[in-house]
Design a protein around this motif. Structure first.
Motif, mmCIF file in Angstrom:
data_model
loop_
_atom_site.group_PDB
_atom_site.id
_atom_site.type_symbol
_atom_site.label_atom_id
_atom_site.label_comp_id
_atom_site.label_asym_id
_atom_site.label_seq_id
_atom_site.Cartn_x
_atom_site.Cartn_y
_atom_site.Cartn_z
ATOM 1 N N ARG A 134 -80.102 -130.777 120.445
ATOM 2 C CA ARG A 134 -81.030 -130.292 121.481
ATOM 3 C C ARG A 134 -80.526 -130.627 122.876
ATOM 4 N NH1 ARG A 134 -87.001 -132.192 120.278
ATOM 5 N NH2 ARG A 134 -87.226 -131.179 122.314
ATOM 6 N N LEU A 135 -79.885 -131.796 122.985
ATOM 7 C CA LEU A 135 -79.349 -132.196 124.286
ATOM 8 C C LEU A 135 -78.294 -131.198 124.758
ATOM 9 C CD1 LEU A 135 -78.806 -134.177 126.625
ATOM 10 C CD2 LEU A 135 -77.205 -135.368 125.095
ATOM 11 N N TYR A 136 -77.384 -130.828 123.864
ATOM 12 C CA TYR A 136 -76.303 -129.926 124.253
ATOM 13 C C TYR A 136 -76.821 -128.513 124.525
ATOM 14 C CZ TYR A 136 -73.510 -133.853 122.755
ATOM 15 O OH TYR A 136 -72.981 -135.115 122.635
ATOM 16 N N LEU A 137 -77.828 -128.093 123.770
ATOM 17 C CA LEU A 137 -78.446 -126.789 124.051
ATOM 18 C C LEU A 137 -79.110 -126.796 125.426
ATOM 19 C CD1 LEU A 137 -80.024 -125.903 120.573
ATOM 20 C CD2 LEU A 137 -77.972 -124.930 121.622
ATOM 21 N N GLU A 138 -79.719 -127.918 125.796
ATOM 22 C CA GLU A 138 -80.337 -128.024 127.113
ATOM 23 C C GLU A 138 -79.263 -127.990 128.214
ATOM 24 O OE1 GLU A 138 -83.323 -127.798 127.943
ATOM 25 O OE2 GLU A 138 -83.241 -128.371 130.062
ATOM 26 N N ILE A 139 -78.120 -128.621 127.933
ATOM 27 C CA ILE A 139 -77.011 -128.570 128.901
ATOM 28 C C ILE A 139 -76.530 -127.132 129.077
ATOM 29 C CG2 ILE A 139 -74.626 -129.303 129.328
ATOM 30 C CD1 ILE A 139 -75.324 -131.898 127.778
ATOM 31 N N VAL A 140 -76.436 -126.405 127.963
ATOM 32 C CA VAL A 140 -76.044 -124.983 128.027
ATOM 33 C C VAL A 140 -77.039 -124.210 128.881
ATOM 34 C CG1 VAL A 140 -75.805 -122.863 126.682
ATOM 35 C CG2 VAL A 140 -74.831 -124.991 125.814
#
Length: 263
Positions: free
Chosen positions: A2-8
């Motif tokens: 979820r963290l990386y999707l939020e960064i995207v």
């Protein structure tokens, strides 16, 4: 995850704020697309094909290449090198995320935005003004989408390596300029690799740069089918994973030796 999707998502949103730069860049892409199209049209005068390519193949190649320039982000990206030079990299390394994964997520958000705001409009311009065609089958369209994703991943791997060279080099711009020249020539952006002499083409096709423009364009044109198509995608995947492994290994090596300026 979820963290990386939020960064995207945040990287995508940040790119949307550069409206004037996007419009200017898209206009530039289209201008050079028109210029290169007329060069190919002049070169095809009096001939039906060249190296098995008809004029509509060459024109489509031009516009696919122009549309991929920004999604693949071929020239100039120094975000990691700048934080290394400033010492801010210590802050990034202390945060609870994977350093490589963070920057790959950032680049993924940027690439999605550039595909929508630069790639698609540029391709539409080519479709309207010239004898450019769309992928001829659904399989080709899906394979092209996969190939573009892998092309972005290869490009990121190369740019990442150049950026982290700042851990060891006083000036990262030298390797960066070499990468830009190598990418421009060996990717097939300026001249399709099929038009190169056979010995040079074989060398260029083995390098990762060909996976950034030439391979996606060949997939789009339908030049690759069956085993050849699977082999081309496997070639891109191998380079993307290989560059990732080297990048992560060098990052680990650098972190064990890093000395932040100022203490």
């Amino acid at each position: 995850m979820r963290l990386y999707l939020e960064i995207v998502r945040r990287a995508f949103s940040r790119q949307l704020t550069y409206r004037a730069a996007t419009l200017a860049g898209m206009t530039t892409n289209c201008f050079f697309g028109i210029l290169r199209s007329y060069v190919f049209m002049a070169a095809y005068t009096g001939r039906v094909d060249a190296r098995g390519w008809a004029l509509d193949d060459a024109l489509t190649y031009v516009w696919v290449g122009q549309a991929l320039i920004m999604p693949v982000f071929m020239w100039g990206w120094w975000d990691i090198a700048l934080i290394i030079r400033s010492g801010d990299v210590a802050t990034y390394l202390s945060k609870p995320f994977d350093f490589y994964g963070y920057w790959l997520s950032q680049d993924t958000g940027r690439a999605i935005c550039h595909t929508m705001t630069r790639g698609v409009p540029t391709m539409l311009t080519g479709l309207i003004l010239f004898d450019v065609f769309l992928p001829r089958t659904v399989t080709t369209a899906v394979a092209f989408a996969i190939s573009v994703v892998l092309a972005v991943w290869i490009s990121f791997g190369l740019r990442y390596l150049v950026n982290i060279s700042a851990f060891w080099l006083l000036d990262y711009r030298g390797p960066g300029i070499l990468l830009m020249f190598a990418t421009s020539f060996f990717s097939g952006l300026l001249v399709p690799l099929v038009f190169w002499p056979d010995w040079a083409r074989q060398v260029a096709e083995a390098l990762p740069f060909s996976g950034m423009i030439q391979v996606p364009a060949d997939v789009y044109l339908g030049m690759l089918t069956g085993d050849a198509l699977l082999g081309a995608l496997a070639f891109q995947l191998a380079w993307a994973v290989g560059l990732m492994v080297v990048g992560r290994r060098l990052t680990s090596l650098a972190i064990t030796r890093v000395v932040v300026q100022g203490g």
